[in-house]
Design an enzyme around this catalytic site. Structure first.
Site, mmCIF file in Angstrom:
data_model
loop_
_atom_site.group_PDB
_atom_site.id
_atom_site.type_symbol
_atom_site.label_atom_id
_atom_site.label_comp_id
_atom_site.label_asym_id
_atom_site.label_seq_id
_atom_site.Cartn_x
_atom_site.Cartn_y
_atom_site.Cartn_z
ATOM 1 N N GLU A 1 0.837 -1.219 0.000
ATOM 2 C CA GLU A 1 0.000 0.000 0.000
ATOM 3 C C GLU A 1 0.866 1.262 0.000
ATOM 4 O O GLU A 1 0.700 2.162 0.829
ATOM 5 C CB GLU A 1 -0.954 -0.015 1.200
ATOM 6 C CG GLU A 1 -1.986 -1.124 1.104
ATOM 7 C CD GLU A 1 -3.096 -1.028 2.144
ATOM 8 O OE1 GLU A 1 -2.870 -0.429 3.205
ATOM 9 O OE2 GLU A 1 -4.197 -1.542 1.870
ATOM 10 N N GLU B 1 -5.690 -8.193 -1.028
ATOM 11 C CA GLU B 1 -6.380 -7.942 0.240
ATOM 12 C C GLU B 1 -7.816 -7.552 -0.054
ATOM 13 O O GLU B 1 -8.074 -6.751 -0.960
ATOM 14 C CB GLU B 1 -5.745 -6.797 1.041
ATOM 15 C CG GLU B 1 -4.456 -7.137 1.717
ATOM 16 C CD GLU B 1 -3.956 -6.012 2.606
ATOM 17 O OE1 GLU B 1 -4.771 -5.296 3.218
ATOM 18 O OE2 GLU B 1 -2.724 -5.863 2.667
HETATM 19 C C1 BG6 Z 1 -4.400 -2.774 4.830
HETATM 20 C C2 BG6 Z 1 -3.079 -3.275 5.295
HETATM 21 O O1 BG6 Z 1 -4.357 -1.396 4.974
HETATM 22 O O2 BG6 Z 1 -5.544 -3.083 5.519
HETATM 23 C C3 BG6 Z 1 -3.120 -4.330 6.367
HETATM 24 O O3 BG6 Z 1 -2.254 -3.694 4.235
HETATM 25 C C4 BG6 Z 1 -4.268 -4.018 7.314
HETATM 26 O O4 BG6 Z 1 -1.875 -4.393 6.997
HETATM 27 C C5 BG6 Z 1 -5.560 -4.078 6.519
HETATM 28 O O5 BG6 Z 1 -4.329 -4.841 8.417
HETATM 29 C C6 BG6 Z 1 -6.802 -3.879 7.348
HETATM 30 O O6 BG6 Z 1 -6.694 -2.709 8.103
HETATM 31 P P1 BG6 Z 1 -6.920 -2.725 9.670
HETATM 32 O O7 BG6 Z 1 -6.563 -1.362 10.119
HETATM 33 O O8 BG6 Z 1 -8.343 -3.055 9.880
HETATM 34 O O9 BG6 Z 1 -6.000 -3.768 10.203
#
Ligand code: BG6
Length: 485
Positions: A176, A375
């Site tokens: 990211e 993701e």
């Molecule tokens: C993304 C990241 O921003 O979202 C992860 O690459 C992160 O590392 C994921 O965990 C979800 O965000 P959060 O803040 O709910 O953990």
């Protein structure tokens, strides 16, 4: 009609610092994640001045994957995963970041993990830098604001490309990388780039400098990775949050366009090998004195990525303000408005499955590169029943709706998609809040925000559902009845 690839990479995604724990095991150094306290929903994590006794650092133990990965890989195998996305903790390989020689115990840990994955038919998909740069590089060099960090990163990348040649084929450089784009988030500047903004400094100028060094380092890593093994596929990793215009008003449309340009110029550089003109003009107009050399620009041209890895959780809507400047640059939270057409999670994340299909079309039209959804997921509070079940139909609904949309992108729109790795396939520490109770997994981990729990793993209802999805290569998205507790 096009179908998902036969070798479609169904998987799950995590990051080293969010699940490994073992923060001092095997000679590991302190990373930026190790100096961030636990926050809560609506309460920011604090960045402490080094590791301070008595503070609560959830990443130090996380879910203890460092010691339990064999047990977890068995759960992944039974789930049917074809790939597993994780990161290599830079601090296991170069504890301080600027050593001459790597740390053998750290290298061996990932050898063992990758061997275990392969033994179980699971392909590792590896991010080089996922919010875990050595903290020493922050205190001694000011993070990515220092050009010397390029060399440290390339050395780290070269070391692991050589060591894991033949064991890892899919790589991404910076997780990211564009999270820091508007330079307004202390958290993003620190986790992405190890930046702590000093009084009187212009955060945007510092971010543009650091980000420049990162895209140069990324392009150099792509070149080295291809030299080490021409079979390597090395991708960008972009946080995709489509920005829609709040209305059809032309100024709102222009605002959304500039918001997209501002967030995705990183992908322009990583895919096209050059900066877009609007950004160069903007940086000059702001009077930023950036160290961007002609040699750097050659490096960028020579190191375009092979594919675009991206995260997708939500979309946003933006509106122009009454006194909108000619630059249409992001100014403050008033630029972002709620979208009345989509729902929101308990953490305020706007749920928009169609936005995923939109984003895939947008990426493809702009860059013509294969895509990899690395993701996607739904952070929620889960209830573990007395007999160790979790009835997370809300998570199944979220994932199903997004899978339906990426299938349409492939089957109707003809988009080339390598795979899909939902985030936090096993519950882990939230990056944003440091919570355990903001859960994404299809595997429940018995640990809570207070840090207590047995660390035992339990299959949620979504586990059985995802198992069926993978077994049918995405053909059967219907609900299933859990078979065992
Ligand atoms: C993304 C990241 O921003 O979202 C992860 O690459 C992160 O590392 C994921 O965990 C979800 O965000 P959060 O803040 O709910 O953990």
């Amino acid at each position: 009609m096009a179908k998902l690839r036969k070798d479609f990479l169904w998987g799950g995604a995590v990051a080293a610092h969010q699940l490994e724990g073992g923060w001092q095991e095997g000679g590991k150094g302190v990373s930026v994640a190790d100096v961030m306290t636990a926050g809560a929903n609506g309460v920011d994590r604090r960045i402490t001045d080094g590791v301070v006794a008595g503070e609560n650092y959830p990443n130090h133990e996380a879910i203890d994957f460092y010691h339990r990965y064999k047990e977890d890989v068995q759960l992944f195998k039974e789930l049917g995963l074809k790939c597993f996305r994780t990161s290599i903790a830079w601090t296991r390989i170069f504890p301080n970041g600027d050593e001459d020689e790597p740390n053998e115990a750290g290298l061996q840990f990932y050898d063992d993990l990758f061997d275990e994955l392969h033994r179980n038919g699971i392909e590792p998909v590896i991010t080089l830098s996922h919010f875990e740069m050595p903290y020493h590089l922050v205190t001694e060099y000011g993070g990515w604001r220092d050009r010397r960090v390029i060399d440290f990163f390339v050395k780290f990348a070269t070391t692991v490309f050589k060591r894991y040649k033949g064991k890892v084929h899919y790589w991404m450089t910076f997780n990211e990388i564009n999270n820091q784009a508007d330079a307004s988030s202390t958290f993003a500047l620190f986790t992405n780039s190890g930046l702590l903004i000093k009084p009187g400094e212009n955060a945007a100028a510092v971010m543009y400098q650091a980000a420049h060094y990162e895209v140069v380092a990324s392009a150099l890593a792509v070149q080295v990775g291809h030299q080490v093994d021409p079979a390597n596929q090395i991708g960008a990793m972009i946080a995709m949050v489509p920005f829609y215009p709040a209305s059809a008003k032309p100024e709102d449309v222009m605002k959304a366009e500039r918001a997209m340009q501002s967030r995705y110029w990183f992908a322009d550089v990583q895919c096209n090998g050059r900066y877009p003109a609007w950004l160069t003009n903007y940086q000059h107009a702001q009077g930023y004195d950036l160290d961007i050399t002609l040699a750097d620009l050659d490096v960028l041209q020579a190191g375009p990525v092979d594919y675009i890895g991206f995260s997708y959780y939500m979309s946003m809507a933006v509106q122009a303000q009454a006194d909108e400047p000619a630059s249409y640059a992001y100014r403050d939270a008033n630029d972002i408005v709620a979208n009345p057409h989509v729902a929101r999670s308990d953490w305020g994340w706007q749920i928009d499955p169609v936005g995923l299909r939109y984003a895939m079309n947008w990426f493809t039209d702009r860059y013509r590169k294969p895509l990899f959804i690395v993701e996607n997921g739904f952070g929620a509070i889960d209830q573990l029943t007395a007999d160790h079940q979790v009835h997370d139909d809300y998570r199944v609904d979220y994932l199903r709706a997004h899978i339906e949309q990426f299938k349409l992108a492939v089957e109707v729109d003809g988009i080339d998609l390598i795979g899909y790795t939902p985030w936090g396939i096993i519950d882990l520490v939230s990056a944003g809040t440091g919570q355990m109770d903001k859960r994404y997994g299809v595997i429940y981990v018995d640990k809570n925000d207070a840090g207590t729990g047995t660390l035992a793993r339990y299959k949620k209802d979504s586990y059985y559902w995802y198992q069926q999805v993978i077994a049918t290569n995405g053909d059967d998205l219907t609900a299933v009845t859990p078979k065992e507790s």
